[in-house]
Design a protein around this motif. Structure first.
Motif, PDB file in Angstrom:
ATOM      1  N   GLU A 111      -2.121 -56.851  12.761  1.00 17.32           N
ATOM      2  CA  GLU A 111      -3.196 -56.476  11.850  1.00 17.32           C
ATOM      3  C   GLU A 111      -4.567 -56.929  12.332  1.00 17.32           C
ATOM      4  N   ARG A 125      -7.687 -53.738  13.131  1.00 17.16           N
ATOM      5  CA  ARG A 125      -9.042 -53.654  12.597  1.00 17.16           C
ATOM      6  C   ARG A 125     -10.080 -53.311  13.666  1.00 17.16           C
ATOM      7  N   SER A 133      -6.377 -51.753   6.237  1.00 20.71           N
ATOM      8  CA  SER A 133      -7.729 -51.972   5.761  1.00 20.71           C
ATOM      9  C   SER A 133      -8.651 -50.859   6.249  1.00 20.71           C
ATOM     10  N   VAL A 160      -7.419 -52.803  -2.210  1.00 17.05           N
ATOM     11  CA  VAL A 160      -6.398 -51.973  -1.594  1.00 17.05           C
ATOM     12  C   VAL A 160      -5.137 -52.167  -2.428  1.00 17.05           C
ATOM     13  N   LEU A 167       1.822 -56.034   1.599  1.00 15.98           N
ATOM     14  CA  LEU A 167       0.626 -56.886   1.600  1.00 15.98           C
ATOM     15  C   LEU A 167       1.007 -58.329   1.263  1.00 15.98           C
ATOM     16  N   ARG A 200      -3.973 -61.430   4.205  1.00 18.51           N
ATOM     17  CA  ARG A 200      -5.310 -61.432   3.604  1.00 18.51           C
ATOM     18  C   ARG A 200      -6.447 -61.575   4.612  1.00 18.51           C
ATOM     19  N   SER A 232      -6.874 -60.321   7.369  1.00 24.89           N
ATOM     20  CA  SER A 232      -7.109 -59.076   8.102  1.00 24.89           C
ATOM     21  C   SER A 232      -7.690 -57.975   7.230  1.00 24.89           C
ATOM     22  N   TYR A 233      -7.979 -58.293   5.971  1.00 23.00           N
ATOM     23  CA  TYR A 233      -8.519 -57.314   5.025  1.00 23.00           C
ATOM     24  C   TYR A 233      -9.801 -57.852   4.406  1.00 23.00           C
ATOM     25  N   GLU A 247     -10.821 -56.073   1.732  1.00 24.08           N
ATOM     26  CA  GLU A 247     -10.508 -55.695   0.360  1.00 24.08           C
ATOM     27  C   GLU A 247      -9.649 -56.780  -0.298  1.00 24.08           C
TER      28      GLU A 247
END
Length: 641
Positions: A221, A225, A369, A378, A385, A390, A392-393, A395
């Motif tokens: 992840e 991105r 993401s 998201v 998830l 977390r 890597s996001y 959102e």
């Protein structure tokens, strides 16, 4: 006299006195139609912008002098003047004699692809295929992409990439096409080059790759991105946009106003195959739903009544800019904007960067993401998830209790099973199935499947692969890994209901990784075919685990590739276990949460209420889990098979 006047006209022409040259030549035209006079007059007309007059003279000269160069000039000028018909007429006259001439083919292909039937431009593809000209190959790529089975497509992309070997966009386009054609040797070579670049710290290379394409082979992840091609970068940072957006005044009503944004609003698209029943079940006393649609007209034509049956207003965004679309969504006092596309083909993520709604959400269309996009939440679940994801996001996580994926138990076909004889399968062999799109078959997947077939030499692998080149590449990859071609059976694409009927003839589906089957996996489980998957490391690779958990078969998720291979081989010797899995799927189809659209809808609405309440009270978005409703004690529906 003629010679003197012609020399005078040529002198004026060379001096740039085109009007003087025209006057002299007009006088000569009363006395002669000498080819030299006509040729110079056509040059004068072209300089003065009289393209049609120049074209007509050149066409006359080309025919009388049997001069192909003049005919080609005439065709170009007809096209320039907007007379496509005469340009095509003279161009095709040349093409019949000189099909190898790339300039002629290029000229005609440009014209015909603008016409009423762009497919005719495919005629000129072989002539452009071997060119080293940038413009020729660029056009050839556009033509080839309209036919994914054209065997020249891969070589065209390869030649185009070779012209600029340091261009990451060309490299990743080639990689994507190689995946479509199952060219595993080329895929492995390009992936090795990418891995080496990343090892050396050259992460900028990934700017040339689309987010979706990166997921086809990368389960990390943090790296996912970095693939940002086809994204919609904000003019300012998404965080700054979010602060501005959330501070805007907004009128909240008694009902929560939800806007769904997509180009896939027709009932047979995979997204709507999953989502349409949930859409119909939204509580009309508590929610107002609007579908903001930019579905192309040719796709809407495939809809057979779903758009009317869903029962919500559909507002077209076609012809509106992103800013205009966002203004419309805002004027309609949307509370929550839910994008159903993510960074996939034809998406309009830029609308989210125009402060369209107080709450903005990504769901269903993209498993990851959305980088550089102003988005609050998201929607997922605890499997796709996990908390470890977390960082890597950007959102916040909204996690539903069963699975993030909706399903439609009402409109989805549930046909009787086809017999093995009907689908061309032997009755006495164990049959593995793979009906995922070929581009999801990664090199590790083909390695694992080969190991399974070597370990179970009496088993067959039934694959949905269309195209002779594609099939030949799969057989070569299998042969390179010690698998006999007799263990591979190919299945064509077919109508959805027929496809669901044939699935039931197989024993076990083998999942792909790192990009699992998503709709494909739920189709197989719906049809009663168990799916063997592998525990994943990013959203795209955890989807099948989510779906298997929601139908009550978590044991079909292998802990790693080695375990995946071992389980598959073992199950070929345990028909009673396969029978148990199939019986479980039949029994749980209308009991387990996976296909319970009403239960899913109530969970989703709880998620929306939580988002709205936080925004309405001035709280910033934050991670939250939706509590689960009590388990069903009775089937939620019954349908005859």
């Amino acid at each position: 006299m003629i010679t003197t006047e012609l020399a005078k006209a040529r002198s004026a022409f060379e001096a740039g006195d085109y009007v003087d040259a025209l006057m002299v030549l007009n006088g000569l035209m009363d006395e002669t139609r000498d080819p030299q006079v006509l040729l110079l007059l056509s040059d004068v007309f072209e300089k003065l912008g009289f393209d049609m007059d120049a074209a007509e003279l050149l066409a006359e000269l080309g025919k009388s002098q049997a001069d192909d160069a003049l005919t080609l000039r005439a065709a170009k000028l007809f096209f320039k003047a907007g007379d496509e018909a005469r340009g095509q007429l003279h161009g095709m006259t040349l093409f019949e004699r000189k099909a190898h001439d790339r300039d002629i083919a290029f000229l005609l292909a440009q014209s015909f692809r603008k016409g009423p039937d762009p497919r005719f431009a495919q005629v000129f593809l072989p002539s452009l295929h071997d060119s080293d000209e940038e413009a020729h190959l660029s056009l050839a790529i556009d033509l080839a992409m309209s036919n994914e089975h054209n065997p020249t497509t891969l070589s065209i992309f390869s030649r185009y990439a070779d012209l600029a070997p340091e261009d990451p966009y060309r490299l990743f386009n080639l990689l994507f096409v190689a995946r479509n054609f199952c060219d595993f040797d080329r895929i492995a070579a390009i992936e090795a080059r990418i891995a080496e670049a990343l090892r050396l710290g050259d992460a900028e290379l990934l700017a040339g790759e689309s987010p979706y394409a990166n997921l086809l082979y990368c389960g990390d992840e943090r790296i996912n991105r970095l693939a940002t091609n086809n994204g919609a970068p904000a003019q300012i940072s998404p965080a700054a946009l979010a602060r501005q957006r959330r501070s805007r005044p907004h009128r909240w009503g008694e009902k929560i106003r939800i806007a769904y944004l997509s180009s896939d609003f027709w009932e047979h698209h995979a997204t709507m195959t999953l989502f349409q029943r949930v859409l119909e079940l939204h509580d009309r006393d508590r929610f107002e739903i609007t579908l903001y649609c930019y579905t192309p007209p040719h796709l809407k034509a495939f809809d057979e009544g779903g758009r009317e049956r869903w029962g919500w207003p559909i507002v077209s965004l076609i012809g509106l800019s992103d800013a205009e679309a966002a203004t419309l969504i805002r004027q309609n006092e949307t509370d929550i904007l839910v994008d159903l596309k993510g960074p996939t083909s034809d998406a309009r993520l830029g609308i989210l960067n125009q402060m369209a709604a107080p709450v903005q959400v990504e769901w269903l269309g993209f498993p990851g993401s959305v980088v550089n996009i102003d988005c609050d939440y998201v929607i997922g679940d605890k499997v796709v998830l996990p908390g470890s994801a977390r960082p890597s996001y950007h959102e916040k996580f909204c996690r539903l209790p069963d699975s993030y994926q909706p399903n439609d138990p009402l409109h989805r076909p549930l046909p009787a099973a086809k017999s093995r004889a009907e689908v061309g399968l032997p009755g006495d062999r164990f049959v593995f199935a793979s009906f995922n799109t070929p581009r999801k078959i990664s090199v590790p997947v083909i390695d694992a499947w080969s190991a399974i077939l070597r370990g179970a030499p009496d088993a067959l692998l039934w694959m949905m692969i269309d195209g002779e080149t594609h099939r030949a590449n799969v057989l070569k990859a299998m042969a390179d890994r010690g698998v006999d071609a007799a263990q591979i059976l190919f299945a064509p694409k077919m109508a959805y209901a027929d496809h669901l009927a044939r699935l039931q003839a197989a024993d076990l589906a083998l999942d792909t990784f790192p990009y699992n089957g998503h709709t494909t996996t739920s189709d197989q489980l719906w049809a009663g075919l168990p799916v063997l998957s592998v525990k994943g490391t990013n959203f795209a690779s955890r989807v099948s685990e989510s779906l298997l958990g929601a139908i009550g078969l978590p044991e079909l998720v292998a802990k790693d590739t080695t375990d995946f291979i071992a389980k598959a081989i073992e199950l070929t010797t345990r028909p009673e276990e396969i029978a148990r899995y199939k019986a479980h799927l039949r029994e749980q189809r209308f009991r387990a949460p996976l296909f319970d659209a009403e239960r899913f809808c109530r969970h989703l609405e709880t998620a929306y209420r939580t988002m709205a309440e936080r925004a309405q009270s001035g709280q910033a978005p934050d991670h939250f889990d939706v509590p689960a409703l009590p388990p069903r004690t009775e089937p939620f529906a019954t349908r005859p098979i």
